[in-house]
Write a protein that holds these residues in place. Sequence first.
Motif, PDB file in Angstrom:
ATOM      1  N   HIS A 155      20.077   5.705  22.333  1.00  0.00           N
ATOM      2  CA  HIS A 155      18.906   6.825  22.068  1.00  0.00           C
ATOM      3  C   HIS A 155      18.056   7.104  23.196  1.00  0.00           C
ATOM      4  CE1 HIS A 155      18.197   8.926  18.167  1.00  0.00           C
ATOM      5  NE2 HIS A 155      16.751   8.734  18.523  1.00  0.00           N
ATOM      6  N   ALA A 204      17.202  15.476  18.121  1.00  0.00           N
ATOM      7  CA  ALA A 204      15.724  15.351  17.980  1.00  0.00           C
ATOM      8  C   ALA A 204      15.262  14.524  19.099  1.00  0.00           C
ATOM      9  CB  ALA A 204      15.525  14.862  16.599  1.00  0.00           C
ATOM     10  N   ALA A 205      15.867  13.475  19.601  1.00  0.00           N
ATOM     11  CA  ALA A 205      15.290  12.689  20.417  1.00  0.00           C
ATOM     12  C   ALA A 205      15.239  13.463  21.687  1.00  0.00           C
ATOM     13  CB  ALA A 205      16.503  11.414  20.686  1.00  0.00           C
ATOM     14  N   LEU A 214      16.834   7.954  11.406  1.00  0.00           N
ATOM     15  CA  LEU A 214      17.833   8.995  10.599  1.00  0.00           C
ATOM     16  C   LEU A 214      19.168   8.260  10.812  1.00  0.00           C
ATOM     17  CD1 LEU A 214      18.708  11.574   9.293  1.00  0.00           C
ATOM     18  CD2 LEU A 214      18.723  12.579  11.714  1.00  0.00           C
ATOM     19  N   SER A 264      13.558   9.822  14.759  1.00  0.00           N
ATOM     20  CA  SER A 264      15.055  10.196  14.879  1.00  0.00           C
ATOM     21  C   SER A 264      16.075   9.099  15.009  1.00  0.00           C
ATOM     22  CB  SER A 264      15.116  11.251  16.305  1.00  0.00           C
ATOM     23  OG  SER A 264      14.883  10.494  17.348  1.00  0.00           O
ATOM     24  N   TYR A 265      15.396   8.140  15.349  1.00  0.00           N
ATOM     25  CA  TYR A 265      16.414   6.858  15.484  1.00  0.00           C
ATOM     26  C   TYR A 265      16.534   6.474  14.277  1.00  0.00           C
ATOM     27  CZ  TYR A 265      18.542   2.531  16.910  1.00  0.00           C
ATOM     28  OH  TYR A 265      19.544   1.561  16.953  1.00  0.00           O
ATOM     29  N   VAL A 301       7.956  10.930  16.793  1.00  0.00           N
ATOM     30  CA  VAL A 301       9.511  11.831  16.639  1.00  0.00           C
ATOM     31  C   VAL A 301      10.673  11.033  17.262  1.00  0.00           C
ATOM     32  CG1 VAL A 301      10.657  13.699  17.499  1.00  0.00           C
ATOM     33  CG2 VAL A 301       8.360  14.047  17.080  1.00  0.00           C
ATOM     34  N   SER A 308      20.291  13.373  15.070  1.00  0.00           N
ATOM     35  CA  SER A 308      19.408  12.229  15.838  1.00  0.00           C
ATOM     36  C   SER A 308      19.296  12.347  17.328  1.00  0.00           C
ATOM     37  CB  SER A 308      19.942  11.020  15.337  1.00  0.00           C
ATOM     38  OG  SER A 308      19.356  10.068  15.905  1.00  0.00           O
ATOM     39  N   LEU A 356      12.632  16.750  10.337  1.00  0.00           N
ATOM     40  CA  LEU A 356      13.293  15.347  10.078  1.00  0.00           C
ATOM     41  C   LEU A 356      13.310  14.676   8.612  1.00  0.00           C
ATOM     42  CD1 LEU A 356      12.769  13.704  13.440  1.00  0.00           C
ATOM     43  CD2 LEU A 356      15.066  14.386  12.662  1.00  0.00           C
TER      44      LEU A 356
END
Length: 356
Positions: free
Chosen positions: A70, A245-246, A58, A55-56, A51, A242, A202
């Motif tokens: 991040h 999500a992170a 993205l 996310s990164y 995940v 992003s 995502l």
Amino acid sequence: MIRTLLSGDMPRSVPLALILGVILVCLALAPFLFPGVRTVDTAARICIFIVLVASYDLLLGYGGIVSFAHTMFFGIGAYGVALASTHLGRGFDSIAIGAIAGAGVAALLALVIGLFSLRVRAIFFAMITLAVASAVAVLVSQLSGLTGGEDGLTFKTPRELGPAFKFGKEAFDGQLFGVKLNGKLLAYYFVFIGALVLFLGLLRVVNSPFGRVLQAIRENDFRAEAIGYKVVYYRVAATCLSAAAAALAGALYAVWLRYVGPDTSLSMEIMIDILLMVVIGGMGTMYGAVVGATLFVLAQNYLQNLMGAASELTSALPLLPDLLNADRWLLWLGVLFILSVYFFPTGIVGRLRNSG
């Protein structure tokens, strides 16, 4: 059904489909296929890092935005759960409040950074994110009264997610296929299901009209601006998504570890690992996050043991045992990374898709 779940983004390669299928089955059944504290912990970390890397990706792979902040967002989510569980009690409501608050704070901070920084050139944005992330890491270390400083925070998760919690005594006599039915098993599936839902979310984002516009901006931002898209707004939105999500990945990590600290969630080493996973798996492919995170976490956890065994097997040969010494596992991890970049310039997923 599968096509709908994957938002129409199929593997488009038989070898890739098989690899993804094997990874999914292994992660879904990890406590039963690979019983043992270390192996289940490794599987949980793979789920979380899939995940985090997705996310990164993205940002980097789909948006063409280089950021070094991040792990800061990851840490905000982890600390959100830790602080909520410490001050509000050990309930699922505390986890939910902490995760939502962490994701909100991360998105808000990403919004501020993005609005002030995304108008500048890419390298300057990267430097700004690095400076902000470093400042936050120092701040967390110094606010020991709130964050625990360098020692971090240890907290209690809901009783149902602890190893002392037992279930299934009547139906399965407390065991299923030789695996104890306890809170640790529930904690693993809490992480697995949470990571699966986030990853599919995502995947939906990057295959939506928003994701396609983001890719168009990555390819040629001047042309995208010329046909009417607000490039800065799309980039800021991608940065916020992003970051959120992170942060949610960080929340899952905190629940699994029941501890957060600067080294586990804010370290620059984690940021470097994320970059390596994205490059190994393949930028601009969500499935690259799955393959890259799986290979990298497995290498981190088992390469040293494999080298130790290889060193013993070649003990009668000259020079080779020294080269394969377990203490040199980081050197060989670097060599493997260089080879993967050389032979898979578009990442493993990119190469498999092109050849398939």
